[in-house]
Design a protein around this motif. Structure first.
Motif, PDB file in Angstrom:
ATOM      1  N   GLU A 186       0.818  -1.214   0.000  1.00 27.68           N
ATOM      2  CA  GLU A 186       0.000   0.000   0.000  1.00 27.68           C
ATOM      3  C   GLU A 186       0.855   1.269   0.000  1.00 27.68           C
ATOM      4  OE1 GLU A 186      -3.141   0.517  -0.381  1.00 27.68           O
ATOM      5  OE2 GLU A 186      -3.902  -1.546  -0.262  1.00 27.68           O
ATOM      6  N   HIS A 187       2.114   1.143   0.393  1.00 32.12           N
ATOM      7  CA  HIS A 187       3.035   2.292   0.352  1.00 32.12           C
ATOM      8  C   HIS A 187       3.689   2.383  -1.027  1.00 32.12           C
ATOM      9  CE1 HIS A 187       2.723   3.052   4.701  1.00 32.12           C
ATOM     10  NE2 HIS A 187       2.737   1.735   4.846  1.00 32.12           N
ATOM     11  N   ARG A 188       2.889   2.254  -2.048  1.00 32.66           N
ATOM     12  CA  ARG A 188       3.411   2.113  -3.410  1.00 32.66           C
ATOM     13  C   ARG A 188       4.193   3.344  -3.856  1.00 32.66           C
ATOM     14  NH1 ARG A 188       2.528  -1.210  -7.822  1.00 32.66           N
ATOM     15  NH2 ARG A 188       1.044  -2.447  -6.603  1.00 32.66           N
ATOM     16  N   THR A 189       3.713   4.524  -3.525  1.00 22.56           N
ATOM     17  CA  THR A 189       4.421   5.740  -3.959  1.00 22.56           C
ATOM     18  C   THR A 189       5.839   5.748  -3.412  1.00 22.56           C
ATOM     19  OG1 THR A 189       2.330   6.950  -3.980  1.00 22.56           O
ATOM     20  CG2 THR A 189       4.355   8.255  -3.999  1.00 22.56           C
ATOM     21  N   TYR A 190       5.982   5.422  -2.141  1.00 21.47           N
ATOM     22  CA  TYR A 190       7.306   5.396  -1.529  1.00 21.47           C
ATOM     23  C   TYR A 190       8.165   4.291  -2.130  1.00 21.47           C
ATOM     24  CZ  TYR A 190      10.966   4.730   1.920  1.00 21.47           C
ATOM     25  OH  TYR A 190      12.183   4.576   2.526  1.00 21.47           O
ATOM     26  N   ILE A 191       7.600   3.109  -2.304  1.00 23.58           N
ATOM     27  CA  ILE A 191       8.372   1.968  -2.809  1.00 23.58           C
ATOM     28  C   ILE A 191       8.834   2.221  -4.242  1.00 23.58           C
ATOM     29  CG2 ILE A 191       8.203  -0.471  -3.467  1.00 23.58           C
ATOM     30  CD1 ILE A 191       6.346  -0.760  -0.979  1.00 23.58           C
ATOM     31  N   GLU A 192       7.972   2.814  -5.058  1.00 16.85           N
ATOM     32  CA  GLU A 192       8.358   3.086  -6.443  1.00 16.85           C
ATOM     33  C   GLU A 192       9.463   4.133  -6.517  1.00 16.85           C
ATOM     34  OE1 GLU A 192       4.687   4.028  -8.383  1.00 16.85           O
ATOM     35  OE2 GLU A 192       4.216   1.903  -8.778  1.00 16.85           O
ATOM     36  N   ALA A 193       9.531   5.020  -5.515  1.00 16.28           N
ATOM     37  CA  ALA A 193      10.635   5.983  -5.462  1.00 16.28           C
ATOM     38  C   ALA A 193      11.909   5.346  -4.919  1.00 16.28           C
ATOM     39  CB  ALA A 193      10.245   7.176  -4.590  1.00 16.28           C
ATOM     40  N   LEU A 194      11.755   4.267  -4.175  1.00 18.79           N
ATOM     41  CA  LEU A 194      12.881   3.626  -3.505  1.00 18.79           C
ATOM     42  C   LEU A 194      13.632   2.661  -4.404  1.00 18.79           C
ATOM     43  CD1 LEU A 194      14.294   3.075  -0.696  1.00 18.79           C
ATOM     44  CD2 LEU A 194      12.640   1.201  -0.436  1.00 18.79           C
ATOM     45  N   THR A 195      12.902   1.939  -5.266  1.00 20.41           N
ATOM     46  CA  THR A 195      13.517   0.865  -6.036  1.00 20.41           C
ATOM     47  C   THR A 195      12.915   0.779  -7.431  1.00 20.41           C
ATOM     48  OG1 THR A 195      13.890  -1.540  -6.099  1.00 20.41           O
ATOM     49  CG2 THR A 195      11.858  -0.789  -5.060  1.00 20.41           C
ATOM     50  N   ASP A 196      13.705   0.292  -8.383  1.00 18.40           N
ATOM     51  CA  ASP A 196      13.218   0.031  -9.736  1.00 18.40           C
ATOM     52  C   ASP A 196      12.627  -1.365  -9.861  1.00 18.40           C
ATOM     53  OD1 ASP A 196      14.017   2.533 -10.658  1.00 18.40           O
ATOM     54  OD2 ASP A 196      16.039   1.829 -11.161  1.00 18.40           O
ATOM     55  N   GLU A 197      12.753  -2.168  -8.823  1.00 13.02           N
ATOM     56  CA  GLU A 197      12.213  -3.515  -8.826  1.00 13.02           C
ATOM     57  C   GLU A 197      10.682  -3.467  -8.820  1.00 13.02           C
ATOM     58  OE1 GLU A 197      12.867  -7.682  -6.283  1.00 13.02           O
ATOM     59  OE2 GLU A 197      13.667  -5.782  -5.552  1.00 13.02           O
ATOM     60  N   ASP A 198      10.053  -4.496  -9.373  1.00 18.79           N
ATOM     61  CA  ASP A 198       8.604  -4.598  -9.304  1.00 18.79           C
ATOM     62  C   ASP A 198       8.176  -4.501  -7.837  1.00 18.79           C
ATOM     63  OD1 ASP A 198       5.851  -5.499 -10.282  1.00 18.79           O
ATOM     64  OD2 ASP A 198       6.359  -7.036  -8.784  1.00 18.79           O
ATOM     65  N   PRO A 199       7.234  -3.594  -7.497  1.00 18.41           N
ATOM     66  CA  PRO A 199       6.889  -3.383  -6.084  1.00 18.41           C
ATOM     67  C   PRO A 199       6.444  -4.639  -5.350  1.00 18.41           C
ATOM     68  CG  PRO A 199       6.053  -1.566  -7.390  1.00 18.41           C
ATOM     69  CD  PRO A 199       6.583  -2.594  -8.361  1.00 18.41           C
ATOM     70  N   GLU A 200       5.626  -5.461  -5.971  1.00 18.77           N
ATOM     71  CA  GLU A 200       5.179  -6.662  -5.269  1.00 18.77           C
ATOM     72  C   GLU A 200       6.320  -7.639  -5.055  1.00 18.77           C
ATOM     73  OE1 GLU A 200       1.772 -10.146  -5.282  1.00 18.77           O
ATOM     74  OE2 GLU A 200       1.694  -8.538  -6.766  1.00 18.77           O
ATOM     75  N   THR A 201       7.184  -7.786  -6.048  1.00 21.96           N
ATOM     76  CA  THR A 201       8.347  -8.659  -5.897  1.00 21.96           C
ATOM     77  C   THR A 201       9.247  -8.160  -4.783  1.00 21.96           C
ATOM     78  OG1 THR A 201       8.276  -9.249  -8.236  1.00 21.96           O
ATOM     79  CG2 THR A 201      10.356  -9.625  -7.070  1.00 21.96           C
ATOM     80  N   TYR A 202       9.448  -6.844  -4.755  1.00 19.13           N
ATOM     81  CA  TYR A 202      10.280  -6.243  -3.710  1.00 19.13           C
ATOM     82  C   TYR A 202       9.705  -6.525  -2.324  1.00 19.13           C
ATOM     83  CZ  TYR A 202      11.923  -2.489  -0.625  1.00 19.13           C
ATOM     84  OH  TYR A 202      12.408  -1.785   0.438  1.00 19.13           O
TER      85      TYR A 202
END
Length: 260
Positions: free
Chosen positions: A215-231
């Motif tokens: 659910e913290h997708r905005t932060y995760i997408e800024a943190l990593t280039d990896e697929d968010p769910e995989t990360y």
């Protein structure tokens, strides 16, 4: 400013299988208060345990010192804070938590001191928990993985506030606000500790913990280039499996438990 915890599968604080087994967390309680610095701190730390506890009918409240407004370099704080608050509320709901409060300290520059202790003591008096949960309050995550000042300040202040909340002569102004002393905190459980003592079976809540962090997708997408769910899945499942090596082989969430 929010930063994720290190990957505990490679950090020394879960340790090898030869380290002493982790004890089960106490279960004879009904109310818990989780106090951390930023949105996503609990999702990186212990959401799988929270999901299991709410399934069992226990009441969990989240209190965050900040709204994480300084956590994304590409977003101005005025935009970032409300967005991260929204993501935190959605994240909490995934694991059965509906009560989420923010203390409005400034992200990245939280100061340990009387104001922080008072705010947390007030929250403890307001919610009257038996168990208080926080995040690693030490300088490192173990070894040379440096912790953030916000985590250190909030974790330490939470440990102190658990005692402050029960002393009528500390912050007496809280009683004037209708917040009578609460000396019913029996334990403070520190997630992400380099010195864990106890653990909770993560199996019932593990999949929801992945969705909660996601659910913290905005932060995760800024943190990593990896697929968010995989990360999210790789991080949380890896940590749970590593902790499980000290908990009978079951995926687990670890805590350092301080009794009071």
């Amino acid at each position: 400013m929010t930063e994720p915890q290190p990957d505990l599968t490679t950090e020394p604080h879960n340790g090898p299988a030869t380290e002493p087994p982790l004890e089960p967390m106490p279960t004879d309680w009904q109310r818990a208060l989780a106090v951390v610095a930023h949105p996503d701190d609990l999702e990186y730390g212990c959401a799988a345990a929270v999901a299991g506890w709410t399934d069992a009918g226990r009441e969990i409240t989240y209190v965050l010192a900040t709204r994480g407004e300084a956590g994304i370099d590409t977003l101005e704080p005025a935009t970032c804070g409300p967005l991260r608050e929204q993501e935190q509320r959605a994240s909490a709901a995934v694991v059965g938590v509906s009560s989420v409060e923010f203390l409005d300290h400034k992200d990245g520059v939280i100061e340990y001191g009387l104001r922080l202790r008072r705010d947390i003591a007030a929250a403890i008096r307001r919610h009257r928990p038996e168990l208080v949960i926080t995040l690693n309050h030490r300088d490192t995550w173990g070894g040379v993985a440096w912790n953030t000042p916000d985590h250190v300040a909030v974790g330490r202040a939470t440990l102190d506030a658990a005692s402050d909340a029960g002393n009528r002569w500390i912050f007496p102004e809280l009683a004037d606000q209708g917040l009578e002393p609460w000396n019913g905190v029996r334990w403070v459980a520190v997630a992400g500790s380099a010195q864990p003592t106890h653990a909770v079976d993560a199996t019932p809540g593990l999949e929801r913990s992945v969705r909660s962090l996601l659910e913290h997708r905005t932060y995760i997408e800024a943190l990593t280039d990896e697929d968010p769910e995989t990360y999210c899945r790789t991080f949380l499942l890896g940590n749970a499996e590593a902790t499980g090596r000290r908990f009978g082989g079951k995926p687990a969430v670890a805590f350092e438990l301080f009794s009071r």
